[in-house]
Design a protein around this motif. Structure first.
Motif, PDB file in Angstrom:
ATOM      1  N   GLN A 245       0.840  -1.199   0.000  1.00 43.92           N
ATOM      2  CA  GLN A 245       0.000   0.000   0.000  1.00 43.92           C
ATOM      3  C   GLN A 245       0.871   1.242   0.000  1.00 43.92           C
ATOM      4  O   GLN A 245       1.885   1.300   0.679  1.00 43.92           O
ATOM      5  CB  GLN A 245      -0.909  -0.004   1.238  1.00 43.92           C
ATOM      6  CG  GLN A 245      -1.878   1.146   1.320  1.00 43.92           C
ATOM      7  CD  GLN A 245      -2.879   1.010   2.456  1.00 43.92           C
ATOM      8  OE1 GLN A 245      -3.025  -0.066   3.051  1.00 43.92           O
ATOM      9  NE2 GLN A 245      -3.583   2.081   2.776  1.00 43.92           N
TER      10      GLN A 245
ATOM     11  N   ASN B  60      -3.126   3.771  -3.262  1.00 42.35           N
ATOM     12  CA  ASN B  60      -2.896   2.655  -4.179  1.00 42.35           C
ATOM     13  C   ASN B  60      -2.482   1.381  -3.454  1.00 42.35           C
ATOM     14  O   ASN B  60      -1.779   1.442  -2.443  1.00 42.35           O
ATOM     15  CB  ASN B  60      -1.786   3.029  -5.165  1.00 42.35           C
ATOM     16  CG  ASN B  60      -2.160   4.248  -5.978  1.00 42.35           C
ATOM     17  OD1 ASN B  60      -3.120   4.248  -6.732  1.00 42.35           O
ATOM     18  ND2 ASN B  60      -1.406   5.333  -5.789  1.00 42.35           N
ATOM     19  N   CYS B  61      -2.918   0.254  -4.004  1.00 44.78           N
ATOM     20  CA  CYS B  61      -2.519  -1.041  -3.455  1.00 44.78           C
ATOM     21  C   CYS B  61      -2.200  -2.010  -4.580  1.00 44.78           C
ATOM     22  O   CYS B  61      -2.792  -1.913  -5.674  1.00 44.78           O
ATOM     23  CB  CYS B  61      -3.602  -1.622  -2.557  1.00 44.78           C
ATOM     24  SG  CYS B  61      -3.630  -0.850  -0.931  1.00 44.78           S
TER      25      CYS B  61
ATOM     26  N   GLN C 287      -3.579  -4.416  -9.371  1.00 47.22           N
ATOM     27  CA  GLN C 287      -3.552  -3.185  -8.599  1.00 47.22           C
ATOM     28  C   GLN C 287      -4.977  -2.657  -8.419  1.00 47.22           C
ATOM     29  O   GLN C 287      -5.848  -2.871  -9.278  1.00 47.22           O
ATOM     30  CB  GLN C 287      -2.710  -2.118  -9.311  1.00 47.22           C
ATOM     31  CG  GLN C 287      -1.232  -2.470  -9.403  1.00 47.22           C
ATOM     32  CD  GLN C 287      -0.443  -1.461 -10.211  1.00 47.22           C
ATOM     33  OE1 GLN C 287      -1.013  -0.598 -10.883  1.00 47.22           O
ATOM     34  NE2 GLN C 287       0.877  -1.535 -10.137  1.00 47.22           N
TER      35      GLN C 287
ATOM     36  N   SER D  82      -7.136   0.885  -6.398  1.00 48.15           N
ATOM     37  CA  SER D  82      -6.937   2.159  -5.722  1.00 48.15           C
ATOM     38  C   SER D  82      -8.262   2.714  -5.207  1.00 48.15           C
ATOM     39  O   SER D  82      -9.332   2.364  -5.691  1.00 48.15           O
ATOM     40  CB  SER D  82      -6.272   3.171  -6.665  1.00 48.15           C
ATOM     41  OG  SER D  82      -7.095   3.388  -7.794  1.00 48.15           O
TER      42      SER D  82
ATOM     43  N   CYS E 242      -6.177  -0.979   2.671  1.00 46.46           N
ATOM     44  CA  CYS E 242      -6.694  -1.884   1.665  1.00 46.46           C
ATOM     45  C   CYS E 242      -6.491  -3.305   2.181  1.00 46.46           C
ATOM     46  O   CYS E 242      -5.698  -3.545   3.092  1.00 46.46           O
ATOM     47  CB  CYS E 242      -6.000  -1.686   0.322  1.00 46.46           C
ATOM     48  SG  CYS E 242      -4.226  -2.040   0.346  1.00 46.46           S
TER      49      CYS E 242
END
Lengths: 116, 113
Positions: B6, B22-23, B72, B74, B90
């Motif tokens: 993350q 974001n992850c 990904q 987000s 996340c």
């Protein structure tokens, strides 16, 4: 109940003492999870129950950690011979578990354990 | 293969701006991707979750964007408010969220008036 209830909210234990943390899930929720959250970190999985069956205990850090849910409702997380590294917030969550549709967890507010 | 990465670790945004967190995940068995909001002294609260069969999901001011090929996803918060200041996590898991979740390390978001 309306939410997941955990007790006590705070626990200070002397190193070597045994502790027991209680979780009352939302009524009727089949799944119950325990997580450990260190300061400034994300929750880390400890163990999970479906009704009274413990289906996954892969996250328990040592054999000093033990969890039970004997009647498929209330659960207790027991830590024997506590060590300083056990200091963390212990979170309980429950979920209705209804097959394919993920409802997500409802977390309690946690028990903050401090080992001195 | 169990990690969820993350970023950023912390974020400061002006009121009304759009913070983006974001992850990234590695385990292709994951099929459930929730976001949680946590205030000090409280447990994480589910904000919004997405399954990999859709690329975007909106609930109120919160939007998840999901890129399955890049592994990904987000979180976007529209019209951010000071009350949105919290830590956001996340997570990802298998079996439609019915088993254990792997959490990211969290993003401390501050919205300044």
């Amino acid at each position: 109940g309306a939410g997941v209830s955990q007790s006590p909210r705070y626990k200070v234990a002397k190193r070597g003492q045994d502790v027991a943390l209680r979780c009352d899930p939302i009524s009727g929720h089949v799944s119950l999870f325990w997580y450990q959250q260190a300061l400034g970190q994300g929750p880390e999985f400890l163990t999970y129950f479906q009704n009274e069956a413990q289906l996954d205990k892969s996250g328990l850090p040592s054999d000093r950690f033990f969890a039970e849910r004997p009647e498929g409702s209330v659960s207790t997380l027991k830590i024997q011979r506590t060590q300083q590294e056990d200091s963390a917030v212990y979170l309980c969550a429950s979920s209705p578990r209804t097959g394919r549709k993920g409802y997500g967890y409802t977390f309690g507010s946690g028990t903050r354990l401090t080992v001195v | 293969q169990q990690q969820v990465k993350q970023s950023p670790q912390s974020l400061i945004v002006q009121k009304g701006g759009i913070p983006i967190i974001n992850c990234a995940y590695e385990n292709t068995a994951f099929d459930y991707f929730p976001w949680y909001q946590q205030f000090p002294g409280k447990g994480p609260a589910l904000l919004i979750a997405i399954r990999p069969d859709v690329s975007e999901k909106k609930e109120g001011r919160f939007t998840i964007s999901f890129n399955k090929s890049a592994k990904q996803f987000s979180l976007h918060i529209m019209d951010s408010q000071p009350g949105d200041s919290a830590t956001y996590f996340c997570a990802a898991g298998p079996n439609f969220g019915n088993e254990k979740l792997t959490f990211g390390t969290g993003t401390r978001l501050t919205i300044i008036p």
